[in-house]
Design a protein around this motif. Structure first.
Motif, PDB file in Angstrom:
ATOM      1  N   PHE A 184       0.834  -1.191   0.000  1.00 53.85           N
ATOM      2  CA  PHE A 184       0.000   0.000   0.000  1.00 53.85           C
ATOM      3  C   PHE A 184       0.874   1.248   0.000  1.00 53.85           C
ATOM      4  CE2 PHE A 184       0.434  -1.521   4.360  1.00 53.85           C
ATOM      5  CZ  PHE A 184       0.810  -0.385   5.067  1.00 53.85           C
ATOM      6  N   HIS A 185       0.320   2.321  -0.521  1.00 58.00           N
ATOM      7  CA  HIS A 185       1.071   3.567  -0.641  1.00 58.00           C
ATOM      8  C   HIS A 185       0.145   4.739  -0.421  1.00 58.00           C
ATOM      9  CE1 HIS A 185       4.144   6.408  -2.032  1.00 58.00           C
ATOM     10  NE2 HIS A 185       4.994   5.392  -2.076  1.00 58.00           N
ATOM     11  N   CYS A 186       0.658   5.750   0.296  1.00 60.96           N
ATOM     12  CA  CYS A 186      -0.108   6.973   0.510  1.00 60.96           C
ATOM     13  C   CYS A 186       0.624   8.136  -0.156  1.00 60.96           C
ATOM     14  CB  CYS A 186      -0.324   7.204   2.006  1.00 60.96           C
ATOM     15  SG  CYS A 186      -1.313   5.887   2.784  1.00 60.96           S
ATOM     16  N   ASN A 187       1.013   9.139   0.593  1.00 62.14           N
ATOM     17  CA  ASN A 187       1.590  10.344  -0.017  1.00 62.14           C
ATOM     18  C   ASN A 187       2.907  10.730   0.644  1.00 62.14           C
ATOM     19  OD1 ASN A 187      -1.691  10.858   0.220  1.00 62.14           O
ATOM     20  ND2 ASN A 187      -0.826  11.026  -1.837  1.00 62.14           N
ATOM     21  N   GLN A 188       3.745   9.731   0.809  1.00 57.41           N
ATOM     22  CA  GLN A 188       5.039   9.924   1.430  1.00 57.41           C
ATOM     23  C   GLN A 188       6.046   8.998   0.759  1.00 57.41           C
ATOM     24  OE1 GLN A 188       5.246   8.553   5.494  1.00 57.41           O
ATOM     25  NE2 GLN A 188       6.863   9.996   6.048  1.00 57.41           N
ATOM     26  N   TYR A 189       7.250   9.518   0.499  1.00 57.84           N
ATOM     27  CA  TYR A 189       8.299   8.669  -0.067  1.00 57.84           C
ATOM     28  C   TYR A 189       8.675   7.589   0.939  1.00 57.84           C
ATOM     29  CZ  TYR A 189       9.178  11.769  -4.039  1.00 57.84           C
ATOM     30  OH  TYR A 189       9.064  12.491  -5.199  1.00 57.84           O
ATOM     31  N   LEU A 190       8.708   6.341   0.463  1.00 56.28           N
ATOM     32  CA  LEU A 190       9.085   5.213   1.307  1.00 56.28           C
ATOM     33  C   LEU A 190      10.476   4.688   0.976  1.00 56.28           C
ATOM     34  CD1 LEU A 190       5.725   3.206   1.273  1.00 56.28           C
ATOM     35  CD2 LEU A 190       6.503   4.922   2.937  1.00 56.28           C
ATOM     36  N   ARG A 191      10.957   4.950  -0.240  1.00 59.01           N
ATOM     37  CA  ARG A 191      12.241   4.382  -0.668  1.00 59.01           C
ATOM     38  C   ARG A 191      13.205   5.440  -1.210  1.00 59.01           C
ATOM     39  NH1 ARG A 191       8.133   1.675  -2.740  1.00 59.01           N
ATOM     40  NH2 ARG A 191       8.573   2.296  -4.888  1.00 59.01           N
TER      41      ARG A 191
ATOM     42  N   LEU B 206       0.985  18.764   6.805  1.00 59.73           N
ATOM     43  CA  LEU B 206      -0.238  17.991   6.716  1.00 59.73           C
ATOM     44  C   LEU B 206      -0.147  16.779   5.802  1.00 59.73           C
ATOM     45  CD1 LEU B 206      -2.804  20.930   6.612  1.00 59.73           C
ATOM     46  CD2 LEU B 206      -2.303  19.418   8.532  1.00 59.73           C
ATOM     47  N   ILE B 207       0.474  16.910   4.634  1.00 63.34           N
ATOM     48  CA  ILE B 207       0.461  15.794   3.696  1.00 63.34           C
ATOM     49  C   ILE B 207       1.257  14.609   4.237  1.00 63.34           C
ATOM     50  CG2 ILE B 207       2.420  16.620   2.304  1.00 63.34           C
ATOM     51  CD1 ILE B 207       0.803  15.550  -0.158  1.00 63.34           C
ATOM     52  N   VAL B 208       2.378  14.886   4.901  1.00 62.84           N
ATOM     53  CA  VAL B 208       3.165  13.804   5.495  1.00 62.84           C
ATOM     54  C   VAL B 208       2.482  13.274   6.747  1.00 62.84           C
ATOM     55  CG1 VAL B 208       5.350  13.234   6.612  1.00 62.84           C
ATOM     56  CG2 VAL B 208       5.348  14.567   4.500  1.00 62.84           C
ATOM     57  N   ASP B 209       1.989  14.178   7.597  1.00 60.77           N
ATOM     58  CA  ASP B 209       1.309  13.749   8.826  1.00 60.77           C
ATOM     59  C   ASP B 209       0.110  12.855   8.500  1.00 60.77           C
ATOM     60  OD1 ASP B 209       3.131  15.275  10.180  1.00 60.77           O
ATOM     61  OD2 ASP B 209       1.750  16.930  10.586  1.00 60.77           O
ATOM     62  N   SER B 210      -0.652  13.258   7.483  1.00 62.84           N
ATOM     63  CA  SER B 210      -1.807  12.461   7.072  1.00 62.84           C
ATOM     64  C   SER B 210      -1.380  11.096   6.570  1.00 62.84           C
ATOM     65  CB  SER B 210      -2.590  13.203   5.984  1.00 62.84           C
ATOM     66  OG  SER B 210      -3.598  12.396   5.436  1.00 62.84           O
ATOM     67  N   SER B 211      -0.297  11.048   5.792  1.00 56.92           N
ATOM     68  CA  SER B 211       0.183   9.776   5.248  1.00 56.92           C
ATOM     69  C   SER B 211       0.648   8.839   6.359  1.00 56.92           C
ATOM     70  CB  SER B 211       1.328  10.029   4.263  1.00 56.92           C
ATOM     71  OG  SER B 211       0.878  10.743   3.139  1.00 56.92           O
ATOM     72  N   VAL B 212       1.369   9.379   7.334  1.00 58.22           N
ATOM     73  CA  VAL B 212       1.836   8.563   8.458  1.00 58.22           C
ATOM     74  C   VAL B 212       0.648   7.981   9.208  1.00 58.22           C
ATOM     75  CG1 VAL B 212       3.007   8.639  10.687  1.00 58.22           C
ATOM     76  CG2 VAL B 212       4.024   9.785   8.707  1.00 58.22           C
ATOM     77  N   SER B 213      -0.373   8.800   9.434  1.00 65.98           N
ATOM     78  CA  SER B 213      -1.559   8.344  10.149  1.00 65.98           C
ATOM     79  C   SER B 213      -2.312   7.273   9.368  1.00 65.98           C
ATOM     80  CB  SER B 213      -2.479   9.530  10.444  1.00 65.98           C
ATOM     81  OG  SER B 213      -3.641   9.119  11.109  1.00 65.98           O
ATOM     82  N   ARG B 214      -2.489   7.488   8.061  1.00 61.31           N
ATOM     83  CA  ARG B 214      -3.209   6.510   7.246  1.00 61.31           C
ATOM     84  C   ARG B 214      -2.449   5.197   7.154  1.00 61.31           C
ATOM     85  NH1 ARG B 214      -3.626   9.203   1.953  1.00 61.31           N
ATOM     86  NH2 ARG B 214      -2.505  10.985   2.827  1.00 61.31           N
ATOM     87  N   ARG B 215      -1.135   5.264   7.029  1.00 57.68           N
ATOM     88  CA  ARG B 215      -0.337   4.040   6.979  1.00 57.68           C
ATOM     89  C   ARG B 215      -0.472   3.266   8.287  1.00 57.68           C
ATOM     90  NH1 ARG B 215       3.201   2.604   3.446  1.00 57.68           N
ATOM     91  NH2 ARG B 215       4.461   1.560   5.037  1.00 57.68           N
TER      92      ARG B 215
END
Length: 406
Positions: A290-297, A306-315
């Motif tokens: 799964f992938h949201c809106n944050q670089y993982l690699r 907000l965009i990173v905070d939201s991604s961390v929360s959703r993950r």
């Protein structure tokens, strides 16, 4: 040729904001300018209203465009896209002409935060526009599920485009894509007649590039690729490179052998490079991703907030679920609302900054694409689209082939 299926007038209400119970669907055929013009003319009211309501354009981009430095960045990037993709620039021109809106406004919307970021050398605005994508690759359940999240004013300002592009000097293209009003196809969720299905997650790199390729043009070009090698070449964008970041979740229905899903993280070209930064992860049979809106690699500095905070929360919310084994498991995860601030299915209050505007589920075995306009675990899809490939007798999706759900 243009046909359109209009949504029902009586949209159901969700906390005071009406959500569609049907999908506007247009079928177009012709040159790149022709299809843009037909889309613009058909959805002129939607596009005009969205251009007027789109906050980043009216509060930031237009003001900077009026400055000498802002206009210079605009012109550099426009020249870059004309050199590579003149046909897609003509599509935007056609949409602008058909909708009776200025071309420069639509093009500024396609630039996102390039102009303010390059001018200020800052991280740009931190609007939490993003999406959540889940891949389930089981022997009998091959699912790509996607929540399309956007600014609240985008709710209902989107439509489906099924296009057959024929123009001398350019490759033939046949595709279906969910499009924001006035934007090129390709940036949300789509499939083409070569069997490519894909969804997009916005990634917010801290440093963007002038004179490079806006992400909307790279993802538009994906709609024409025939195989995985071409998809990689398109994302690398050799000779220029991406101006911004994004992620692509994809598979080819016609590929030989085992089902393989791929997640491509794309980063802006480095200052001394002429191609995108690219990292691709493959989900083999039996695997989930799964992938949201944050670089993982890719190791790329990102916009904080907000965009990173939201991604961390959703993950974190997604990780609490067992590995999905079927389509219903994917729907349950995409419908999660357990967090009080950032939810996988973004719908909390009427005045939310962002909302999930649509959910799409691609079933690679059944070869269908189901679209939901409300929480997918407790609602039926409003439309089920058969994924008709180049060997199909009739590519065009019509009332007889799209199953409209009541």
């Amino acid at each position: 040729m243009t046909t359109i299926e209009k949504p029902h007038e009586n949209g159901k209400e969700t906390e005071g904001i009406g959500r569609r119970n049907a999908v506007p669907f247009i079928h177009v055929r012709g040159t790149h300018y022709d299809i843009g013009f037909d889309i613009g003319r058909t959805f002129s009211k939607l596009i005009q209203e969205y251009v007027e309501a789109y906050r980043p354009l009216n509060e930031t981009y237009m003001k900077l465009y009026a400055t000498e430095e802002g206009k210079k960045i605009y012109e550099e990037t426009l020249q870059c896209t004309k050199e590579q993709f003149p046909q897609y620039v003509r599509e935007i021109q056609g949409t602008a002409d058909g909708a009776n809106v200025p071309f420069y406004k639509l093009f500024l919307m396609h630039l996102d935060d390039i102009v303010p970021n390059v001018i200020d050398q800052t991280s740009g605005n931190a609007l939490p526009v993003g999406c959540s994508t889940i891949i389930c690759n089981q022997p009998e359940q091959q699912i790509l599920g996607h929540n399309e999240d956007a600014l609240t004013e985008t709710l209902n300002y989107w439509y489906m485009v099924s296009a057959h592009v024929v123009e001398d000097g350019y490759r033939e293209e046949k595709f279906t894509s969910l499009c924001y009003a006035g934007f090129l196809p390709g940036y949300t969720m789509s499939y083409n007649h070569h069997g490519l299905i894909f969804t997009i997650n916005t990634l917010s790199a801290a440093t963007l590039r002038s004179g490079k390729t806006p992400r909307y043009f790279i993802t538009r070009a994906l709609l024409g690729v025939e195989n995985y090698v071409e998809a990689q070449q398109t994302l690398r964008n050799e000779g220029y490179g991406a101006a911004e970041g994004f992620s692509v979740n994809m598979t080819f229905l016609t590929q030989e052998g085992d089902r393989m899903f791929h997640n491509a993280e794309v980063g802006p070209a480095k200052a001394d490079a002429n191609q995108s930064q690219l990292n691709i992860l493959t989900a083999s049979p039996g695997e989930t991703f799964f992938h949201c809106n944050q670089y993982l690699r890719l190791k790329i500095p990102e916009v904080p907030g907000l965009i990173v905070d939201s991604s961390v929360s959703r993950r974190a919310a997604i990780c609490k679920y067992p590995q999905p084994k079927c389509g219903q498991d994917v729907l349950e995860i995409l419908s999660d609302q357990t967090d009080n601030q950032y939810r996988v299915y973004q719908e909390i209050n009427p005045n939310d900054f962002i909302k999930t505007i649509a959910t799409g589920v691609f079933d690679c075995i059944e070869r269908t694409w189901s679209i939901y306009t409300d929480k997918p675990n407790c609602n039926d899809p409003v439309v089920v689209i058969p994924l008709q490939l180049r060997n199909s007798p009739d590519f065009k999706c019509s009332i007889s082939t799209c199953k409209i759900m009541k």
